[in-house]
Design a protein around this motif. Structure first.
Motif, PDB file in Angstrom:
ATOM      1  N   VAL A  15       0.978  -1.164  -0.045  1.00  0.00           N
ATOM      2  CA  VAL A  15      -0.060  -0.037  -0.053  1.00  0.00           C
ATOM      3  C   VAL A  15       0.909   1.318  -0.117  1.00  0.00           C
ATOM      4  CG1 VAL A  15      -1.745   1.265   1.250  1.00  0.00           C
ATOM      5  CG2 VAL A  15      -1.864  -1.296   1.415  1.00  0.00           C
ATOM      6  N   CYS A  16       0.648   2.016  -0.873  1.00  0.00           N
ATOM      7  CA  CYS A  16       1.289   3.586  -0.942  1.00  0.00           C
ATOM      8  C   CYS A  16       0.161   4.477  -0.455  1.00  0.00           C
ATOM      9  CB  CYS A  16       1.630   3.704  -2.313  1.00  0.00           C
ATOM     10  SG  CYS A  16       2.309   5.398  -2.456  1.00  0.00           S
ATOM     11  N   THR A  17       0.369   5.160   0.401  1.00  0.00           N
ATOM     12  CA  THR A  17      -0.553   6.419   0.849  1.00  0.00           C
ATOM     13  C   THR A  17       0.085   7.708   0.493  1.00  0.00           C
ATOM     14  OG1 THR A  17      -1.200   5.029   2.623  1.00  0.00           O
ATOM     15  CG2 THR A  17      -1.696   7.720   2.578  1.00  0.00           C
ATOM     16  N   ILE A  18      -0.601   8.607  -0.455  1.00  0.00           N
ATOM     17  CA  ILE A  18      -0.253   9.811  -0.867  1.00  0.00           C
ATOM     18  C   ILE A  18      -1.270  10.758  -0.234  1.00  0.00           C
ATOM     19  CG2 ILE A  18      -0.340  11.347  -2.628  1.00  0.00           C
ATOM     20  CD1 ILE A  18       0.321   8.949  -4.819  1.00  0.00           C
ATOM     21  N   THR A  19      -0.823  11.726   0.681  1.00  0.00           N
ATOM     22  CA  THR A  19      -1.637  12.576   1.429  1.00  0.00           C
ATOM     23  C   THR A  19      -1.444  13.950   1.120  1.00  0.00           C
ATOM     24  OG1 THR A  19      -1.360  10.849   3.380  1.00  0.00           O
ATOM     25  CG2 THR A  19      -1.999  13.155   3.867  1.00  0.00           C
ATOM     26  N   ASP A  39       3.594  13.938 -10.444  1.00  0.00           N
ATOM     27  CA  ASP A  39       4.725  13.028 -10.230  1.00  0.00           C
ATOM     28  C   ASP A  39       4.772  11.980  -9.379  1.00  0.00           C
ATOM     29  OD1 ASP A  39       8.043  13.397 -10.387  1.00  0.00           O
ATOM     30  OD2 ASP A  39       7.574  12.908  -8.236  1.00  0.00           O
ATOM     31  N   ALA A  40       4.075  12.040  -8.172  1.00  0.00           N
ATOM     32  CA  ALA A  40       3.785  10.859  -7.394  1.00  0.00           C
ATOM     33  C   ALA A  40       2.850   9.577  -8.044  1.00  0.00           C
ATOM     34  CB  ALA A  40       3.077  11.176  -6.044  1.00  0.00           C
ATOM     35  N   PHE A  41       1.887  10.063  -8.688  1.00  0.00           N
ATOM     36  CA  PHE A  41       1.340   8.931  -9.554  1.00  0.00           C
ATOM     37  C   PHE A  41       2.061   8.244 -10.451  1.00  0.00           C
ATOM     38  CE2 PHE A  41      -2.297  10.625  -6.913  1.00  0.00           C
ATOM     39  CZ  PHE A  41      -2.967   9.411  -6.636  1.00  0.00           C
ATOM     40  N   HIS A  42       2.869   9.093 -11.175  1.00  0.00           N
ATOM     41  CA  HIS A  42       3.911   8.452 -12.351  1.00  0.00           C
ATOM     42  C   HIS A  42       4.863   7.492 -11.375  1.00  0.00           C
ATOM     43  CE1 HIS A  42       3.169  11.824 -15.551  1.00  0.00           C
ATOM     44  NE2 HIS A  42       2.095  10.947 -15.414  1.00  0.00           N
ATOM     45  N   ARG A  43       5.281   8.135 -10.418  1.00  0.00           N
ATOM     46  CA  ARG A  43       6.158   7.456  -9.510  1.00  0.00           C
ATOM     47  C   ARG A  43       5.613   5.942  -9.016  1.00  0.00           C
ATOM     48  NH1 ARG A  43       8.794  10.011  -4.131  1.00  0.00           N
ATOM     49  NH2 ARG A  43       9.954   8.126  -3.248  1.00  0.00           N
ATOM     50  N   VAL A  50       3.555  -2.257  -4.879  1.00  0.00           N
ATOM     51  CA  VAL A  50       2.230  -1.803  -4.536  1.00  0.00           C
ATOM     52  C   VAL A  50       1.337  -2.169  -5.200  1.00  0.00           C
ATOM     53  CG1 VAL A  50       1.318   0.457  -4.599  1.00  0.00           C
ATOM     54  CG2 VAL A  50       3.793   0.316  -3.914  1.00  0.00           C
ATOM     55  N   ALA A  51       0.039  -2.420  -4.568  1.00  0.00           N
ATOM     56  CA  ALA A  51      -1.046  -3.074  -5.307  1.00  0.00           C
ATOM     57  C   ALA A  51      -2.104  -1.913  -5.124  1.00  0.00           C
ATOM     58  CB  ALA A  51      -1.760  -4.321  -4.400  1.00  0.00           C
ATOM     59  N   VAL A  52      -2.101  -0.930  -4.178  1.00  0.00           N
ATOM     60  CA  VAL A  52      -3.035  -0.089  -3.722  1.00  0.00           C
ATOM     61  C   VAL A  52      -2.688   1.248  -3.454  1.00  0.00           C
ATOM     62  CG1 VAL A  52      -4.860   0.678  -2.361  1.00  0.00           C
ATOM     63  CG2 VAL A  52      -4.894  -1.889  -3.050  1.00  0.00           C
ATOM     64  N   VAL A  53      -3.104   2.424  -3.959  1.00  0.00           N
ATOM     65  CA  VAL A  53      -2.713   3.728  -3.515  1.00  0.00           C
ATOM     66  C   VAL A  53      -4.019   4.152  -2.890  1.00  0.00           C
ATOM     67  CG1 VAL A  53      -1.920   5.749  -4.268  1.00  0.00           C
ATOM     68  CG2 VAL A  53      -1.197   3.847  -5.680  1.00  0.00           C
ATOM     69  N   VAL A  54      -3.758   4.739  -1.620  1.00  0.00           N
ATOM     70  CA  VAL A  54      -4.628   5.441  -0.712  1.00  0.00           C
ATOM     71  C   VAL A  54      -4.443   7.087  -0.927  1.00  0.00           C
ATOM     72  CG1 VAL A  54      -5.586   6.013   1.485  1.00  0.00           C
ATOM     73  CG2 VAL A  54      -5.008   3.563   0.862  1.00  0.00           C
ATOM     74  N   LEU A  55      -5.391   7.745  -1.610  1.00  0.00           N
ATOM     75  CA  LEU A  55      -5.269   9.278  -1.421  1.00  0.00           C
ATOM     76  C   LEU A  55      -6.066   9.811  -0.349  1.00  0.00           C
ATOM     77  CD1 LEU A  55      -4.392  11.778  -3.250  1.00  0.00           C
ATOM     78  CD2 LEU A  55      -6.439  11.497  -4.374  1.00  0.00           C
ATOM     79  N   ALA A  56      -5.572  10.562   0.530  1.00  0.00           N
ATOM     80  CA  ALA A  56      -6.227  11.224   1.725  1.00  0.00           C
ATOM     81  C   ALA A  56      -5.715  12.568   1.902  1.00  0.00           C
ATOM     82  CB  ALA A  56      -5.619  10.114   2.878  1.00  0.00           C
ATOM     83  N   GLU A  96      -5.497   7.798 -13.252  1.00  0.00           N
ATOM     84  CA  GLU A  96      -5.982   6.833 -14.356  1.00  0.00           C
ATOM     85  C   GLU A  96      -4.841   5.793 -14.665  1.00  0.00           C
ATOM     86  OE1 GLU A  96      -7.961   6.364 -18.848  1.00  0.00           O
ATOM     87  OE2 GLU A  96      -8.211   8.273 -17.914  1.00  0.00           O
ATOM     88  N   LEU A  97      -3.833   6.301 -15.283  1.00  0.00           N
ATOM     89  CA  LEU A  97      -2.775   5.685 -15.957  1.00  0.00           C
ATOM     90  C   LEU A  97      -1.770   4.739 -14.913  1.00  0.00           C
ATOM     91  CD1 LEU A  97      -2.180   7.485 -19.096  1.00  0.00           C
ATOM     92  CD2 LEU A  97      -3.816   5.425 -18.729  1.00  0.00           C
ATOM     93  N   CYS A  98      -1.936   5.157 -13.703  1.00  0.00           N
ATOM     94  CA  CYS A  98      -0.871   4.617 -12.525  1.00  0.00           C
ATOM     95  C   CYS A  98      -0.828   3.246 -12.479  1.00  0.00           C
ATOM     96  CB  CYS A  98      -0.967   5.392 -11.242  1.00  0.00           C
ATOM     97  SG  CYS A  98      -2.168   4.612 -10.153  1.00  0.00           S
ATOM     98  N   GLU A  99      -2.046   2.692 -13.103  1.00  0.00           N
ATOM     99  CA  GLU A  99      -2.216   1.038 -13.078  1.00  0.00           C
ATOM    100  C   GLU A  99      -2.446   0.243 -11.842  1.00  0.00           C
ATOM    101  OE1 GLU A  99       1.213  -0.259 -15.262  1.00  0.00           O
ATOM    102  OE2 GLU A  99       0.170   0.727 -17.251  1.00  0.00           O
ATOM    103  N   LYS A 100      -2.652   0.946 -10.530  1.00  0.00           N
ATOM    104  CA  LYS A 100      -2.963   0.524  -9.187  1.00  0.00           C
ATOM    105  C   LYS A 100      -4.345   0.840  -9.087  1.00  0.00           C
ATOM    106  CE  LYS A 100       1.699   0.154  -9.101  1.00  0.00           C
ATOM    107  NZ  LYS A 100       2.483  -1.229  -9.315  1.00  0.00           N
ATOM    108  N   VAL A 101      -4.995   0.326  -8.047  1.00  0.00           N
ATOM    109  CA  VAL A 101      -6.324   0.576  -7.721  1.00  0.00           C
ATOM    110  C   VAL A 101      -6.160   1.745  -6.553  1.00  0.00           C
ATOM    111  CG1 VAL A 101      -8.160  -0.267  -6.210  1.00  0.00           C
ATOM    112  CG2 VAL A 101      -6.985  -1.824  -7.711  1.00  0.00           C
ATOM    113  N   VAL A 102      -6.747   2.954  -7.132  1.00  0.00           N
ATOM    114  CA  VAL A 102      -6.710   4.215  -6.333  1.00  0.00           C
ATOM    115  C   VAL A 102      -7.869   4.372  -5.298  1.00  0.00           C
ATOM    116  CG1 VAL A 102      -6.267   6.547  -6.224  1.00  0.00           C
ATOM    117  CG2 VAL A 102      -5.187   4.959  -8.101  1.00  0.00           C
ATOM    118  N   ILE A 103      -7.621   4.472  -4.003  1.00  0.00           N
ATOM    119  CA  ILE A 103      -8.797   4.445  -3.178  1.00  0.00           C
ATOM    120  C   ILE A 103      -8.666   5.912  -2.414  1.00  0.00           C
ATOM    121  CG2 ILE A 103      -9.975   3.675  -1.129  1.00  0.00           C
ATOM    122  CD1 ILE A 103      -8.561   0.691  -1.841  1.00  0.00           C
TER     123      ILE A 103
END
Length: 275
Positions: A15-19, A39-43, A50-56, A96-103
């Motif tokens: 899990v990656c968390t982008i806050t 930059d972060a979502f390209h990265r 990483v399977a999931v990205v949490v945007l908080a 959209e194109l980061c290829e991870k499930v973004v929550i």
């Protein structure tokens, strides 16, 4: 950009968390935050583990939209177009194109551009006390980072129209859930535990299967017919089936008939010896 100034970027296991990290500004989006989100979502797209990205959002809001410091520059025609076509479009495509499930993890206010950020995500979970709305029409304009378009694709059109036309900023999480916008709403005192369970469940799945599911569901909406979408699905499943680890599992099924024959011969031989 290993060090961000307006967002936090943290990886723990799958899990990656982008806050969003401007709590004193209720996480309003300025140009720097837009660039850092892109930059972060390209990265994170290239983070194989990483399977999931949490945007908080940090603090009392998920995000309250564009920062007021942006608006003077939007009086210049080209700058206004760039804010929409470069920063806004860029953030949406990066997610959209980061290829991870973004929550999206929504607590506090989720307004205007903040609601647009939530719409860019694959799933949206909200604390019961969260508030939602699009306020742009009160200024005689419309959401410009895809909100007018994405909301019409995310929920029943008659309800999406009300949200855009009304300019309200006091829709409750329950309102939005009943209107078809949110994935789930959890009570405030249960939210963290319930959200953690959801993320844990999804992030435990095979990463490549999640990636393919996101792509098939997204691209199928662009297909001209149901048959074309079904063909897309079949091709994706075939591709997944021939992954090395899946093929290793398939080998156990392929070998089963031989194993059964061998076991039957052994049983027959033992029976003959007894007689």
């Amino acid at each position: 950009m290993d060090r961000y100034t307006t967002i936090l970027y943290e990886i723990r296991g799958p899990v990656c968390t982008i806050t969003l990290n401007r709590p004193d500004k209720y996480n309003a989006i300025n140009r720097e935050m837009a660039a850092e989100l892109i930059d972060a979502f390209h990265r994170v797209r290239d983070e194989a583990s990483v399977a999931v990205v949490v945007l908080a959002g940090n603090g009392k809001a998920f995000c309250t939209g564009g920062d007021l410091s942006i608006f003077p520059s939007l009086a210049e025609h080209t700058e206004s177009m760039n804010w929409l076509a470069h920063q806004g479009y860029g953030v949406g495509k990066a997610i959209e194109l980061c290829e991870k499930v973004v929550i999206a993890k929504v607590t506090g206010h989720c307004l205007a551009g903040g609601l647009e950020l939530a719409l860019m995500c694959d799933l949206v979970y909200a604390r019961e006390s969260a508030k939602f709305g699009t306020t742009e029409i009160n200024m005689g304009i419309l959401p410009g980072w895809g909100g007018t378009v994405r909301i019409a694709r995310a929920m029943p059109i008659y309800r999406a129209r009300e949200i855009i036309y009304s300019g309200r900023k006091d829709y409750t999480a329950r309102d939005m859930y009943e209107m078809g916008f949110l994935t789930r709403v959890f009570k405030d005192d249960e939210f963290e535990a319930r959200f953690t369970d959801v993320v844990g469940n999804i992030s435990s799945k095979k990463i490549i299967a999640l990636r393919m599911a996101k792509e098939v569901m997204g691209r199928s909406l662009e297909c001209g017919s149901l048959d074309a979408a079904l063909a897309l699905e079949r091709n994706a499943i075939q591709w997944l089936t021939y992954a090395p680890d899946i093929q290793a599992m398939m080998d156990t099924f392929r070998n089963q008939p031989d194993d059964l024959v061998a076991k039957q011969k052994q049983a027959n031989a033992a029976s003959d010896e007894r007689h």
